[in-house]
Design a protein around this motif. Structure first.
Motif, mmCIF file in Angstrom:
data_model
loop_
_atom_site.group_PDB
_atom_site.id
_atom_site.type_symbol
_atom_site.label_atom_id
_atom_site.label_comp_id
_atom_site.label_asym_id
_atom_site.label_seq_id
_atom_site.Cartn_x
_atom_site.Cartn_y
_atom_site.Cartn_z
ATOM 1 N N LEU A 1 -7.413 2.309 -5.655
ATOM 2 C CA LEU A 1 -6.860 1.446 -4.940
ATOM 3 C C LEU A 1 -7.479 0.079 -4.753
ATOM 4 O O LEU A 1 -7.050 -0.982 -4.672
ATOM 5 C CB LEU A 1 -6.447 2.231 -3.565
ATOM 6 N N ARG A 2 -8.893 0.225 -4.411
ATOM 7 C CA ARG A 2 -9.785 -0.761 -4.550
ATOM 8 C C ARG A 2 -9.725 -1.705 -5.681
ATOM 9 O O ARG A 2 -9.797 -2.870 -5.501
ATOM 10 C CB ARG A 2 -11.188 -0.317 -4.047
ATOM 11 N N LEU B 1 -6.847 -3.627 -3.151
ATOM 12 C CA LEU B 1 -6.724 -3.334 -1.539
ATOM 13 C C LEU B 1 -8.305 -3.169 -1.116
ATOM 14 O O LEU B 1 -9.048 -2.413 -1.415
ATOM 15 C CB LEU B 1 -5.960 -1.786 -1.594
ATOM 16 N N ALA C 1 -8.194 0.810 1.674
ATOM 17 C CA ALA C 1 -8.182 1.518 0.505
ATOM 18 C C ALA C 1 -8.784 2.982 0.703
ATOM 19 O O ALA C 1 -8.199 4.215 0.408
ATOM 20 C CB ALA C 1 -9.210 0.881 -0.667
ATOM 21 N N ALA D 1 -9.131 6.469 -3.480
ATOM 22 C CA ALA D 1 -9.591 5.136 -3.141
ATOM 23 C C ALA D 1 -10.301 4.309 -4.040
ATOM 24 O O ALA D 1 -9.938 2.823 -3.754
ATOM 25 C CB ALA D 1 -10.676 5.534 -1.876
ATOM 26 N N ASP E 1 -11.219 -2.251 1.717
ATOM 27 C CA ASP E 1 -11.451 -1.485 2.788
ATOM 28 C C ASP E 1 -11.510 -2.081 4.236
ATOM 29 O O ASP E 1 -11.859 -3.125 4.278
ATOM 30 C CB ASP E 1 -13.057 -1.208 2.582
ATOM 31 N N PRO F 1 0.912 -1.346 -0.140
ATOM 32 C CA PRO F 1 0.036 0.078 0.121
ATOM 33 C C PRO F 1 0.765 1.327 -0.031
ATOM 34 O O PRO F 1 0.554 2.214 -0.779
ATOM 35 C CB PRO F 1 -0.775 -0.307 1.219
#
Lengths: 189, 189
Positions: free
Chosen positions: A133-134, A138, A143, A130, A140, A78
């Motif tokens: 990233l999701r 990644l 994210a 976000a 939640d 991350p």
């Protein structure tokens, strides 16, 4: 007066900022901006929906740079994804932009409605990041937390870049601010 | 109709939220809210400047809880200060508030102007928190970064608390979210 000219967009942004600084944002009209840039009102409206937009076009560029970097990165960690996103936006803040950014920020901070717009722009960027990233897998809440944290690092680094007498390049300040955030939140041993 | 009654403020907030849910925020007037709560328009205006404020009075309470905890804490570690601030706001989110908060958030998210107000409220809280951290001796950029990060943790934990089927108390979600943020940003060994 040319109906269309290469660089009209940049000339309009410079003319708008000059007038906002000289006579105030509220006091400046689109016609004055167009005249100062040597174009017609119609040309202004081909580039921007209103005078406010002439100050905020960078936000879409930032979203694209941030999310594009996440999509292209081969990193799985991350923090590496956040670092890649931050590295990607440095190209938008070359040294020759610093003075313009300082003047633009002074105008934005002097006008509460513009300052609010700036903050909301940052929320939009955090949400887009976000999402990217999701999509990179990644989960939640990581994210959402990382998207917001990356924007926090950007905002703090940007404010530092604009500080009087600050001469470190944006890339260094972004890296330094990311390190500072990690150190502040680091588990103690 | 009583001119003044104990609990009028809470009755007005409940009446306002009920009407916003039933018939829409834009369609609801202050007179309708006052009538539903069994008070006069004047009583409404003694408690709130407008109907929007009936949804946003929590923000000042949150600022006071967050900054008061930082001022009173004897901790010196930044993370402990953030944890103290987060622990302090749990009292504002008891279990019996969860349903009200879910309904309130649905109204806020359905109205872009209210959603923007909510985001800006969070920026104000982050700034107040950073100021309190600075006064406790935390230098910048750490104070600004920690103020914003604490609010990020709060926002993500609050969203989780409101999720359907989520039944963990706010205190657990705040702690869990702070841990998730620290793990996401943790230096790897």
């Amino acid at each position: 007066m040319t109906r269309w000219a290469p660089g009209a967009r940049e000339r309009l942004q410079t003319a708008a900022l000059d007038l906002f600084v000289e006579q105030g944002y509220d006091e400046t009209t689109v016609s004055q901006i167009a005249a100062r840039a040597g174009v017609t009102d119609r040309t202004f409206f081909r580039h921007f929906t209103d005078k406010r937009e002439s100050l905020f076009t960078g936000s879409e560029v930032l979203v694209t740079l941030f999310t594009g970097a996440v999509e292209r990165s081969t990193a799985t960690d991350p923090v590496d994804l956040a670092a890649a996103a931050l590295a990607a936006v440095t190209e938008f803040f070359p040294e020759e932009r610093r003075t313009w950014s300082r003047r633009r920020t002074a105008v934005v901070l002097a006008n509460p409605a513009l300052a609010e717009r700036e903050q909301l722009k940052m929320v939009t960027i955090a949400q887009a990041l976000a999402r990217a990233l999701r999509e990179r897998g990644l989960p939640d809440p990581a994210a959402t937390l990382l998207g917001r944290s990356t924007v926090t690092v950007f905002q703090v680094a940007f404010d530092r870049w604009l500080t009087e007498d600050e001469d470190r390049p944006m890339a260094d300040l972004l890296q330094d601010t990311l390190s500072a955030l990690r150190a502040t939140l680091a588990p103690r041993g």
